[in-house]
Design an enzyme around this catalytic site. Structure first.
Site, short mmCIF file in Angstrom:
data_model
loop_
_atom_site.label_atom_id
_atom_site.label_comp_id
_atom_site.label_asym_id
_atom_site.label_seq_id
_atom_site.Cartn_x
_atom_site.Cartn_y
_atom_site.Cartn_z
N ASN A 219 0.86 -1.19 0.00
CA ASN A 219 0.00 0.00 0.00
C ASN A 219 0.90 1.24 0.00
O ASN A 219 2.11 1.12 0.18
CB ASN A 219 -0.95 -0.04 1.21
N ASP A 288 -3.35 -6.53 4.55
CA ASP A 288 -4.22 -7.47 5.25
C ASP A 288 -4.13 -8.90 4.74
O ASP A 288 -4.49 -9.83 5.43
CB ASP A 288 -5.68 -6.98 5.16
N ILE A 316 -1.85 -8.13 13.91
CA ILE A 316 -0.81 -7.93 14.94
C ILE A 316 -1.38 -7.25 16.17
O ILE A 316 -1.17 -7.69 17.31
CB ILE A 316 0.35 -7.09 14.36
N VAL A 317 -2.11 -6.15 15.96
CA VAL A 317 -2.55 -5.36 17.10
C VAL A 317 -3.55 -6.14 17.96
O VAL A 317 -3.56 -6.01 19.18
CB VAL A 317 -3.10 -3.99 16.61
N PHE A 333 -4.45 2.71 14.63
CA PHE A 333 -4.84 3.68 13.61
C PHE A 333 -5.88 3.02 12.71
O PHE A 333 -5.81 1.82 12.48
CB PHE A 333 -3.63 4.08 12.75
N LYS A 351 -10.83 -4.88 18.32
CA LYS A 351 -9.39 -5.16 18.50
C LYS A 351 -8.95 -4.90 19.95
O LYS A 351 -7.78 -5.02 20.27
CB LYS A 351 -8.56 -4.32 17.54
O1 C5P Z 1 -6.16 -2.45 8.58
P1 C5P Z 1 -7.02 -1.99 9.73
O2 C5P Z 1 -7.87 -0.80 9.37
O3 C5P Z 1 -7.77 -3.09 10.41
O4 C5P Z 1 -5.98 -1.40 10.81
C1 C5P Z 1 -6.41 -1.00 12.08
C2 C5P Z 1 -5.27 -1.18 13.07
O5 C5P Z 1 -4.88 -2.54 13.10
C3 C5P Z 1 -4.00 -0.40 12.76
O6 C5P Z 1 -3.48 0.05 13.98
C4 C5P Z 1 -3.10 -1.44 12.11
O7 C5P Z 1 -1.73 -1.14 12.33
C5 C5P Z 1 -3.51 -2.71 12.83
N1 C5P Z 1 -3.37 -3.93 12.04
C6 C5P Z 1 -2.56 -4.96 12.49
N2 C5P Z 1 -2.45 -6.12 11.79
C7 C5P Z 1 -3.11 -6.29 10.63
C8 C5P Z 1 -3.94 -5.28 10.14
C9 C5P Z 1 -4.05 -4.10 10.87
O8 C5P Z 1 -1.96 -4.81 13.56
N3 C5P Z 1 -2.99 -7.42 9.97
#
Ligand code: C5P
Length: 408
Positions: A219, A288, A316-317, A333, A351
């Site tokens: 991205n 994703d 991850i988060v 974010f 989350k």
């Molecule tokens: O992509 P998304 O809008 O779900 O991202 C929301 C939060 O989740 C962000 O803080 C992003 O860094 C985190 N995230 C993550 N692992 C992923 C997708 C998003 O930690 N696979």
């Protein structure tokens, strides 16, 4: 050009130039500061004038530059060092020489610069520059540590590289853009170190999921928001670890940076550093999904599949939220188009984050790649604060203000 006037009361910067070859770089600093709307005045020591002239800095700052010849002149109604010390919201000593450092470390005052430092109470930003042997002398290092025991002084590290003496080593002054960023931080915070001793773990940039050695799913994230979060945390006293995807910027002096490529690598590093972190800010734009299959050889064009089987990467988060201790703050974010609040609130809950930054990416001069940003902060307490367009550094400071106090 980022506008540093987030705190309209604080915008008067006194640049104090010492006698070293890095003085020539201060011209660029003064010029940029003026263009960003900061009021700038300049003091030059006697030896600084051997390198650059008061006329150069007077022209760039649109105000006469001050030298020792003007000190105690009867034309001033009040002593010049008192006037200047009271005027300034921030003092910047660049380059800081071994000589001025030694004087300041011992509270000495024998010229306009050192008298002004002692006649003021505002924060002082120090940007040392000297030959490697000079910088590494025990006496110089002792003076440096001694001076930094006073919380008024904010010390920038020195960079390694080619020095004017043709040596390669430590002692190069921080580059003007890095000094400028630190100035903007101090104008925002007034010098407070509300993250002193705290460990802040930040993820930044986009991840890449490779299909073969040259093609990937990714991205447009450049990691600039994460970089600003790292700088702002550092300037507020934090110990900063920045886990970032491929990026084109230089890592700030004093930040521990760990480069990664894909989501799994980012997951491993974030997991490893989580236990010691006090605050985790997940600003990375994680791809994703990833291609189900990976070819170690570059696929010829004719062998490229018509459709690509995908599989999800780890969230991850969400995993960090499961693993974290109650005292650890976890901020995510949400880069969104259209209605940014509803999906951000959904992510805050699903989350299990402490707070989330809803970040529009369909607005001009905001989001991916821009130096500026706008956002709405949301937290578990139901607070919702809109941040008008500002530089990413200011956005980062607003976020720490919000995380630490619930207000901006
Ligand atoms: O992509 P998304 O809008 O779900 O991202 C929301 C939060 O989740 C962000 O803080 C992003 O860094 C985190 N995230 C993550 N692992 C992923 C997708 C998003 O930690 N696979």
């Amino acid at each position: 050009m980022p506008n540093p006037k987030s705190n309209p009361k604080l915008q008067k910067v006194l640049i104090c130039v010492g006698g070293g070859i890095a003085a020539y770089k201060v011209c660029e600093l003064v010029s940029t500061l003026f263009k960003t709307g900061v009021e700038v005045r300049v003091i030059l020591t006697r030896s600084a004038q051997e390198f650059i002239t008061p006329l150069t800095l007077a022209t760039l700052s649109r105000h006469p530059a001050y030298t020792d010849e003007l000190f105690w002149q009867p034309t001033h109604s009040r002593p010049l060092h008192i006037e200047l010390g009271e005027w300034a919201d921030l003092l910047v000593i660049a380059p800081l020489t071994a000589n001025t450092l030694a004087k300041l470390a011992h509270g000495m005052a024998d010229n306009l610069l050192t008298n002004t430092v002692l006649a003021s109470t505002c924060p002082v930003l120090l940007a040392p520059a000297m030959n490697t042997d000079m910088w590494e002398q025990l006496t110089v290092q002792r003076n440096w540590r001694q001076l930094l025991t006073d919380s008024r002084y904010h010390g920038m590290g020195t960079a390694s590289g080619l020095l004017a003496c043709d040596r390669v080593g430590a002692g190069r002054m921080a580059e003007p853009p890095e000094i400028l960023t630190y100035i903007q931080s101090l104008l925002h915070t007034g010098g407070k170190r509300d993250l002193a001793g705290k460990r802040v773990l930040i993820s930044a940039g986009g991840t890449r999921e490779y299909l073969d050695p040259v093609r990937f799913i990714g991205n447009p994230s450049t990691g600039k928001m994460g970089l600003a979060l790292a700088q702002a945390a550092l300037h507020r006293g934090a110990i900063v670890t920045l886990v970032h995807g491929p990026a084109s910027w230089d890592v700030p002096l004093g930040v521990q940076a760990i480069p990664v490529i894909n989501a799994e690598e980012m997951q491993h590093v974030m997991r490893e550093y989580l236990p010691n972190a006090d605050m985790i800010v997940m600003s990375a734009a994680v791809a994703d999904v990833k291609p189900r299959d990976y070819s170690t050889e570059k696929l010829p064009k004719r062998s490229l599949p018509q459709s690509l089987p995908l599989e999800p990467v780890p969230d991850i988060v969400s995993e960090l939220a499961q693993l974290k201790q109650p005292h650890q703050r976890l901020i995510g974010f949400a880069a969104q188009t259209g209605d940014i609040v509803t999906p951000a609130l959904e992510k805050l809950r699903s989350k299990k984050l402490d707070a989330i930054v809803a970040n529009p990416i369909d607005q001009a001069d905001s989001g991916f790649g821009s130096d500026n940003n706008q956002a709405i902060f949301l937290d578990q307490q139901g607070r919702q604060i809109e941040i008008a367009p500002c530089s990413k550094l200011q956005m980062a400071h607003h976020l720490y203000d919000f995380a630490l106090t619930g207000k901006t």
